[in-house]
Structures are given as C-alpha cells and as structure tokens.
Design a protein around this motif. Structure first.
Motif, mmCIF file in Angstrom:
data_model
loop_
_atom_site.group_PDB
_atom_site.id
_atom_site.type_symbol
_atom_site.label_atom_id
_atom_site.label_comp_id
_atom_site.label_asym_id
_atom_site.label_seq_id
_atom_site.Cartn_x
_atom_site.Cartn_y
_atom_site.Cartn_z
ATOM 1 N N ILE A 7 103.926 98.357 41.037
ATOM 2 C CA ILE A 7 102.508 99.139 41.352
ATOM 3 C C ILE A 7 102.456 100.424 42.492
ATOM 4 C CG2 ILE A 7 100.015 99.288 41.596
ATOM 5 C CD1 ILE A 7 99.943 96.603 39.903
ATOM 6 N N CYS A 8 102.911 100.070 43.658
ATOM 7 C CA CYS A 8 103.157 100.807 44.709
ATOM 8 C C CYS A 8 104.216 102.064 44.283
ATOM 9 C CB CYS A 8 103.929 99.802 46.127
ATOM 10 S SG CYS A 8 102.812 98.511 46.688
ATOM 11 N N LYS A 9 105.323 101.525 43.707
ATOM 12 C CA LYS A 9 106.091 102.459 43.429
ATOM 13 C C LYS A 9 105.426 103.576 42.502
ATOM 14 C CE LYS A 9 110.709 102.896 40.979
ATOM 15 N NZ LYS A 9 110.099 103.960 39.904
ATOM 16 N N LYS A 10 104.765 103.186 41.514
ATOM 17 C CA LYS A 10 104.082 103.919 40.499
ATOM 18 C C LYS A 10 102.758 104.747 41.514
ATOM 19 C CE LYS A 10 102.167 101.816 36.992
ATOM 20 N NZ LYS A 10 101.645 101.014 35.891
ATOM 21 N N GLU A 11 102.052 104.428 42.251
ATOM 22 C CA GLU A 11 101.135 104.996 42.804
ATOM 23 C C GLU A 11 101.764 106.114 43.878
ATOM 24 O OE1 GLU A 11 98.155 104.999 42.129
ATOM 25 O OE2 GLU A 11 97.963 103.227 40.982
ATOM 26 N N SER A 12 102.868 105.792 44.449
ATOM 27 C CA SER A 12 103.522 106.826 45.318
ATOM 28 C C SER A 12 104.116 107.861 44.614
ATOM 29 C CB SER A 12 104.845 106.075 46.367
ATOM 30 O OG SER A 12 105.533 105.612 45.369
ATOM 31 N N ARG A 13 104.570 107.683 43.462
ATOM 32 C CA ARG A 13 105.186 108.499 42.361
ATOM 33 C C ARG A 13 103.882 109.426 41.789
ATOM 34 N NH1 ARG A 13 108.478 108.405 36.871
ATOM 35 N NH2 ARG A 13 108.889 110.493 36.697
ATOM 36 N N GLU A 14 102.742 108.949 41.695
ATOM 37 C CA GLU A 14 101.547 109.467 41.324
ATOM 38 C C GLU A 14 101.113 110.548 42.286
ATOM 39 O OE1 GLU A 14 97.011 108.911 39.773
ATOM 40 O OE2 GLU A 14 98.370 107.115 39.333
ATOM 41 N N SER A 15 101.181 110.139 43.584
ATOM 42 C CA SER A 15 100.714 110.849 44.777
ATOM 43 C C SER A 15 101.632 112.080 44.896
ATOM 44 C CB SER A 15 100.894 109.937 46.011
ATOM 45 O OG SER A 15 100.113 109.054 46.138
ATOM 46 N N LYS A 16 102.976 112.047 44.522
ATOM 47 C CA LYS A 16 103.985 113.097 44.686
ATOM 48 C C LYS A 16 103.189 114.245 43.422
ATOM 49 C CE LYS A 16 107.891 111.496 43.470
ATOM 50 N NZ LYS A 16 109.188 111.031 43.324
ATOM 51 N N HIS A 17 102.952 113.705 42.455
ATOM 52 C CA HIS A 17 102.370 114.622 41.521
ATOM 53 C C HIS A 17 101.156 115.421 41.718
ATOM 54 C CE1 HIS A 17 101.159 116.245 37.412
ATOM 55 N NE2 HIS A 17 99.940 115.685 37.862
ATOM 56 N N TRP A 18 100.190 114.607 42.263
ATOM 57 C CA TRP A 18 99.040 115.115 42.858
ATOM 58 C C TRP A 18 99.033 115.932 44.068
ATOM 59 C CZ3 TRP A 18 96.096 115.474 38.980
ATOM 60 C CH2 TRP A 18 96.056 114.350 38.180
ATOM 61 N N LEU A 19 99.983 115.692 44.934
ATOM 62 C CA LEU A 19 100.501 116.664 45.983
ATOM 63 C C LEU A 19 100.919 118.210 45.531
ATOM 64 C CD1 LEU A 19 101.547 114.072 48.374
ATOM 65 C CD2 LEU A 19 99.752 115.583 49.040
ATOM 66 N N ARG A 20 101.987 117.969 44.346
ATOM 67 C CA ARG A 20 102.628 119.037 43.762
ATOM 68 C C ARG A 20 101.381 119.805 43.287
ATOM 69 N NH1 ARG A 20 106.863 119.209 38.964
ATOM 70 N NH2 ARG A 20 106.892 121.488 38.750
ATOM 71 N N MET A 21 100.344 119.354 42.570
ATOM 72 C CA MET A 21 99.258 120.343 42.162
ATOM 73 C C MET A 21 98.546 120.830 43.422
ATOM 74 S SD MET A 21 99.860 119.802 38.796
ATOM 75 C CE MET A 21 101.562 119.732 39.202
ATOM 76 N N VAL A 22 98.122 120.043 44.382
ATOM 77 C CA VAL A 22 97.459 120.848 45.368
ATOM 78 C C VAL A 22 98.226 121.809 45.994
ATOM 79 C CG1 VAL A 22 96.863 120.359 47.758
ATOM 80 C CG2 VAL A 22 96.427 118.727 46.057
ATOM 81 N N ILE A 23 99.609 121.883 46.062
ATOM 82 C CA ILE A 23 100.642 122.886 46.640
ATOM 83 C C ILE A 23 100.074 123.956 45.599
ATOM 84 C CG2 ILE A 23 102.957 123.717 46.704
ATOM 85 C CD1 ILE A 23 103.506 120.877 47.785
ATOM 86 N N LYS A 24 100.040 123.946 44.421
ATOM 87 C CA LYS A 24 99.922 124.914 43.373
ATOM 88 C C LYS A 24 98.527 125.444 43.613
ATOM 89 C CE LYS A 24 101.092 127.371 40.022
ATOM 90 N NZ LYS A 24 102.404 128.500 40.266
ATOM 91 N N ALA A 25 97.507 124.740 43.780
ATOM 92 C CA ALA A 25 96.212 125.282 43.842
ATOM 93 C C ALA A 25 95.728 125.984 45.029
ATOM 94 C CB ALA A 25 95.374 123.889 43.391
ATOM 95 N N VAL A 26 96.490 125.416 46.521
ATOM 96 C CA VAL A 26 95.872 125.819 47.506
ATOM 97 C C VAL A 26 97.275 126.201 48.353
ATOM 98 C CG1 VAL A 26 94.605 125.240 49.737
ATOM 99 C CG2 VAL A 26 94.036 124.114 47.483
ATOM 100 N N ASP A 27 97.591 127.466 48.051
ATOM 101 C CA ASP A 27 98.631 127.941 48.750
ATOM 102 C C ASP A 27 98.654 127.653 50.436
ATOM 103 O OD1 ASP A 27 101.374 129.001 48.473
ATOM 104 O OD2 ASP A 27 100.327 130.995 49.592
#
Length: 121
Positions: free
Chosen positions: A66-86
């Motif tokens: 679960i820790c592995k999955k949640e850290s991977r999910e965090s990567k995804h959301w950070l990528r989306m933040v990078i796209k949304a807020v330059d």
C-alpha cells in the motif's frame, strides 16, 4: 551502525506535501489535485506505521505494498500539479523525486520479503 528511519522519512514527506499544497493556488482545476495529493502523500507514512506494527509477514508485505501504491499515486498527482501550476514546477519536481525514491524503497522491501530475506524496518 546507522539505523535508517523510514518512518521519519515518510512522515516528513507527508508534512512537506501539506506545506507545498498550501502554496498551490485554488481553482476548479487544482482543488481536486490538492485533495488527492494530500491523501496519497500522507497515506504513505500512515501505512508505513501500520507495516511497522504488522502482526505477520503477510500483513507487513500488504501494508508495504500500500505504501508503494500511495507513493506512486503521489507521483501522479505531483505530475498533474506541475501541469496545472507552472510556477510551482521546480518545487513539485523535488517532491516528485522523493515520491519516486520512496516508491523504489518500498518495491525493494517487497522483493526482499518475497525472496525471504530478513527485512529490517
């Protein structure tokens, strides 16, 4: 011998994401991203605490997964933040790197457990 403190590292990751999220300007695009990012990033540490207190190897591996999955999910959301807020791209990239490193650590722990190696946590 130095004992690595993964519980502290995962807690610090969650705390740093909370502080980072406060800097994200709120809009109809970013509010869902902020919510999901905070949930996944803080879940890493919470599940690691549960893994550390696991009652069996199977329970331990499940919580680490679960820790592995949640850290991977965090990567995804950070990528989306990078796209949304330059303007937050550089800081988000640092957090993204930490999420990647945590993901690799948890993947390594899972592999060691599956190979029946002694796992110190």
């Amino acid at each position: 011998m130095y004992k690595y403190d993964l519980e502290e590292r995962t807690a610090k990751f969650g705390e740093e994401i909370i502080e980072f999220a406060k800097k994200i300007p709120q809009s109809y695009i970013t509010v869902p991203l902020i919510t999901q990012l905070i949930k996944s990033a803080t879940s890493v540490g919470a599940n690691y605490c549960e893994a550390d207190d696991a009652c069996s190897k199977k329970d331990f591996v499940n919580k680490i997964f679960i820790c592995k999955k949640e850290s991977r999910e965090s990567k995804h959301w950070l990528r989306m933040v990078i796209k949304a807020v330059d303007t937050l791209k550089e800081e988000a990239a640092r957090h993204l790197n930490e999420a990647r490193e945590l993901n690799l650590i948890f993947a390594s722990i899972i592999i060691k457990c599956k190979n029946n190696d002694k796992v110190e946590h």
